[in-house]
Scaffold this active site. Structure first.
Site, PDB file in Angstrom:
ATOM      1  N   ARG A 122      -2.731  -7.338   5.770  1.00 25.04           N
ATOM      2  CA  ARG A 122      -2.996  -7.361   4.330  1.00 25.04           C
ATOM      3  C   ARG A 122      -1.712  -7.357   3.502  1.00 25.04           C
ATOM      4  O   ARG A 122      -1.661  -7.929   2.425  1.00 25.04           O
ATOM      5  CB  ARG A 122      -3.896  -6.180   3.957  1.00 25.04           C
ATOM      6  CG  ARG A 122      -5.327  -6.425   4.385  1.00 25.04           C
ATOM      7  CD  ARG A 122      -6.163  -5.159   4.507  1.00 25.04           C
ATOM      8  NE  ARG A 122      -7.530  -5.487   4.874  1.00 25.04           N
ATOM      9  CZ  ARG A 122      -7.908  -5.858   6.093  1.00 25.04           C
ATOM     10  NH1 ARG A 122      -7.032  -5.943   7.070  1.00 25.04           N
ATOM     11  NH2 ARG A 122      -9.172  -6.147   6.342  1.00 25.04           N
TER      12      ARG A 122
ATOM     13  N   TYR B 222       5.623   5.236   1.999  1.00 26.47           N
ATOM     14  CA  TYR B 222       5.208   6.127   3.075  1.00 26.47           C
ATOM     15  C   TYR B 222       5.179   5.375   4.408  1.00 26.47           C
ATOM     16  O   TYR B 222       5.628   5.878   5.426  1.00 26.47           O
ATOM     17  CB  TYR B 222       3.845   6.733   2.743  1.00 26.47           C
ATOM     18  CG  TYR B 222       3.435   7.857   3.654  1.00 26.47           C
ATOM     19  CD1 TYR B 222       3.926   9.143   3.453  1.00 26.47           C
ATOM     20  CD2 TYR B 222       2.555   7.642   4.707  1.00 26.47           C
ATOM     21  CE1 TYR B 222       3.560  10.184   4.288  1.00 26.47           C
ATOM     22  CE2 TYR B 222       2.186   8.681   5.548  1.00 26.47           C
ATOM     23  CZ  TYR B 222       2.691   9.947   5.336  1.00 26.47           C
ATOM     24  OH  TYR B 222       2.327  10.969   6.169  1.00 26.47           O
TER      25      TYR B 222
ATOM     26  N   ASN C 237      -4.076  -3.253  -8.813  1.00 25.80           N
ATOM     27  CA  ASN C 237      -4.176  -2.221  -7.783  1.00 25.80           C
ATOM     28  C   ASN C 237      -3.973  -2.848  -6.407  1.00 25.80           C
ATOM     29  O   ASN C 237      -4.846  -3.544  -5.902  1.00 25.80           O
ATOM     30  CB  ASN C 237      -5.531  -1.518  -7.861  1.00 25.80           C
ATOM     31  CG  ASN C 237      -5.655  -0.391  -6.855  1.00 25.80           C
ATOM     32  OD1 ASN C 237      -4.790  -0.186  -6.008  1.00 25.80           O
ATOM     33  ND2 ASN C 237      -6.743   0.343  -6.950  1.00 25.80           N
TER      34      ASN C 237
ATOM     35  N   ALA D 187       0.411   7.704  -2.356  1.00 24.11           N
ATOM     36  CA  ALA D 187      -0.554   6.996  -3.201  1.00 24.11           C
ATOM     37  C   ALA D 187      -1.051   7.840  -4.368  1.00 24.11           C
ATOM     38  O   ALA D 187      -1.334   7.313  -5.442  1.00 24.11           O
ATOM     39  CB  ALA D 187      -1.733   6.510  -2.359  1.00 24.11           C
TER      40      ALA D 187
ATOM     41  N   HIS E 289      -8.954  13.936   4.259  1.00 23.55           N
ATOM     42  CA  HIS E 289      -7.875  13.703   3.295  1.00 23.55           C
ATOM     43  C   HIS E 289      -7.814  12.221   2.908  1.00 23.55           C
ATOM     44  O   HIS E 289      -7.538  11.887   1.748  1.00 23.55           O
ATOM     45  CB  HIS E 289      -6.537  14.155   3.891  1.00 23.55           C
ATOM     46  CG  HIS E 289      -5.375  14.006   2.970  1.00 23.55           C
ATOM     47  ND1 HIS E 289      -5.272  14.740   1.807  1.00 23.55           N
ATOM     48  CD2 HIS E 289      -4.287  13.212   3.019  1.00 23.55           C
ATOM     49  CE1 HIS E 289      -4.152  14.396   1.176  1.00 23.55           C
ATOM     50  NE2 HIS E 289      -3.534  13.472   1.893  1.00 23.55           N
TER      51      HIS E 289
ATOM     52  N   THR F  13      -8.883  13.518   9.310  1.00 23.72           N
ATOM     53  CA  THR F  13      -9.516  14.434   8.366  1.00 23.72           C
ATOM     54  C   THR F  13     -10.054  13.677   7.155  1.00 23.72           C
ATOM     55  O   THR F  13      -9.841  12.479   6.997  1.00 23.72           O
ATOM     56  CB  THR F  13      -8.503  15.491   7.872  1.00 23.72           C
ATOM     57  OG1 THR F  13      -7.525  14.848   7.045  1.00 23.72           O
ATOM     58  CG2 THR F  13      -7.823  16.193   9.043  1.00 23.72           C
TER      59      THR F  13
ATOM     60  N   CYS G 267      -0.245   2.378   0.693  1.00 23.11           N
ATOM     61  CA  CYS G 267      -1.109   2.181   1.844  1.00 23.11           C
ATOM     62  C   CYS G 267      -1.630   3.533   2.318  1.00 23.11           C
ATOM     63  O   CYS G 267      -0.847   4.469   2.513  1.00 23.11           O
ATOM     64  CB  CYS G 267      -0.335   1.485   2.965  1.00 23.11           C
ATOM     65  SG  CYS G 267      -1.313   1.224   4.449  1.00 23.11           S
TER      66      CYS G 267
ATOM     67  N   GLU H  26       0.597   9.834  -6.177  1.00 26.57           N
ATOM     68  CA  GLU H  26       1.595   9.890  -7.250  1.00 26.57           C
ATOM     69  C   GLU H  26       1.709   8.578  -8.033  1.00 26.57           C
ATOM     70  O   GLU H  26       2.301   8.547  -9.110  1.00 26.57           O
ATOM     71  CB  GLU H  26       2.961  10.276  -6.676  1.00 26.57           C
ATOM     72  CG  GLU H  26       3.039  11.706  -6.179  1.00 26.57           C
ATOM     73  CD  GLU H  26       2.366  11.933  -4.833  1.00 26.57           C
ATOM     74  OE1 GLU H  26       1.795  13.027  -4.634  1.00 26.57           O
ATOM     75  OE2 GLU H  26       2.382  11.028  -3.968  1.00 26.57           O
TER      76      GLU H  26
END
Length: 175
Positions: A128, A27, A114, A58, A90, A88, A82, A60
Site C-alpha cells: 500500500r 514508526y 488521510n 498515528a 490497542h 491487543t 501505519c 499524534e
C-alpha cells in the site's frame, strides 16, 4: 474476470500557490519513506510546495495537524502513518481514534488527505505504501489537493458558529 476498476481524478489546477503540510509517523520507517515519496510526487505534479514534520505515532498526527492549523500557514494537510495489528486491542484504539480525530478536523474545514494505513501485517503495508504499487501516500496527497481546490472554489468566507464577540464603542447603541 477482471477486478474492479478505480477512477482516479486528475489533479486540480491552481492559480495561486498551494502549501501542504505532510505530517508523518516514521514508526515503520520503510513504510513512511515510501508514503512520503508518493506524497511528494503528487504535490510536485500539482506545483505545490510542502513542509514535512514527523511525530512519534498515528495518534499524534491529528494533534500536529490541529496545531499547524492554528499556528501555521498551510492550505492542506497529508496524514501519513501505519498501524499494524498486534496482539491487543490497542490497534483498534489507534485506528479508530486517529481516523475520528482527522475526520473531526476535516469537518471543521481543514483539507486533509488521510494516508494512515491500517493493516494486518507488514507485507500489506509495504504494498500500500510503495509508490510503484498502491501508492496510498500519493493518494492522500491528491485528496488533500482536491479538498484545497474545493475550498478555494467555494471561497474562504468565515462562517461562525455560536456567539461572536462585538465591541461597543462610546456612543454606539444596541439594536
Amino acid at each position: 474476470m477482471a477486478g474492479p476498476t478505480h477512477h482516479i481524478l486528475p489533479l486540480p489546477d491552481f492559480d495561486k500557490p498551494v502549501k501542504i503540510l505532510i505530517v508523518a509517523s516514521p514508526y515503520y520507517k520503510d513504510i513512511s519513506d515510501h508514503q512520503i515519496a508518493g506524497a511528494l510526487a503528487e504535490i510536485a505534479k500539482a506545483g505545490a510546495t510542502h513542509e514535512i514534520v514527523h511525530v512519534p505515532g498515528a495518534l499524534e498526527i491529528p494533534t500536529a495537524i490541529g496545531i499547524a492549523a492554528r499556528m501555521g500557514d498551510f492550505d492542506g494537510y497529508v496524514a501519513l502513518g501505519c498501524v499494524i495489528r498486534g496482539e491487543t486491542t490497542h490497534y483498534d484504539t489507534v485506528c479508530n481514534d486517529s481516523s475520528r480525530a482527522l475526520q473531526l478536523l476535516g469537518l471543521q474545514g481543514l483539507c486533509i488527505g488521510n494516508g494512515i494505513l491500517t493493516v494486518e501485517n507488514h507485507a500489506q503495508a509495504a504494498v500500500r505504501a510503495d509508490p510503484a504499487q498502491m501508492n496510498k501516500g500519493g493518494g492522500a496527497a491528491a485528496a488533500a489537493l482536491h479538498l484545497v481546490a474545493l475550498a478555494r472554489k467555494w471561497g474562504k468566507a468565515e462562517k461562525g458558529v455560536g456567539f461572536t464577540r462585538d465591541i461597543l464603542m462610546a456612543g454606539d447603541t444596541i439594536r
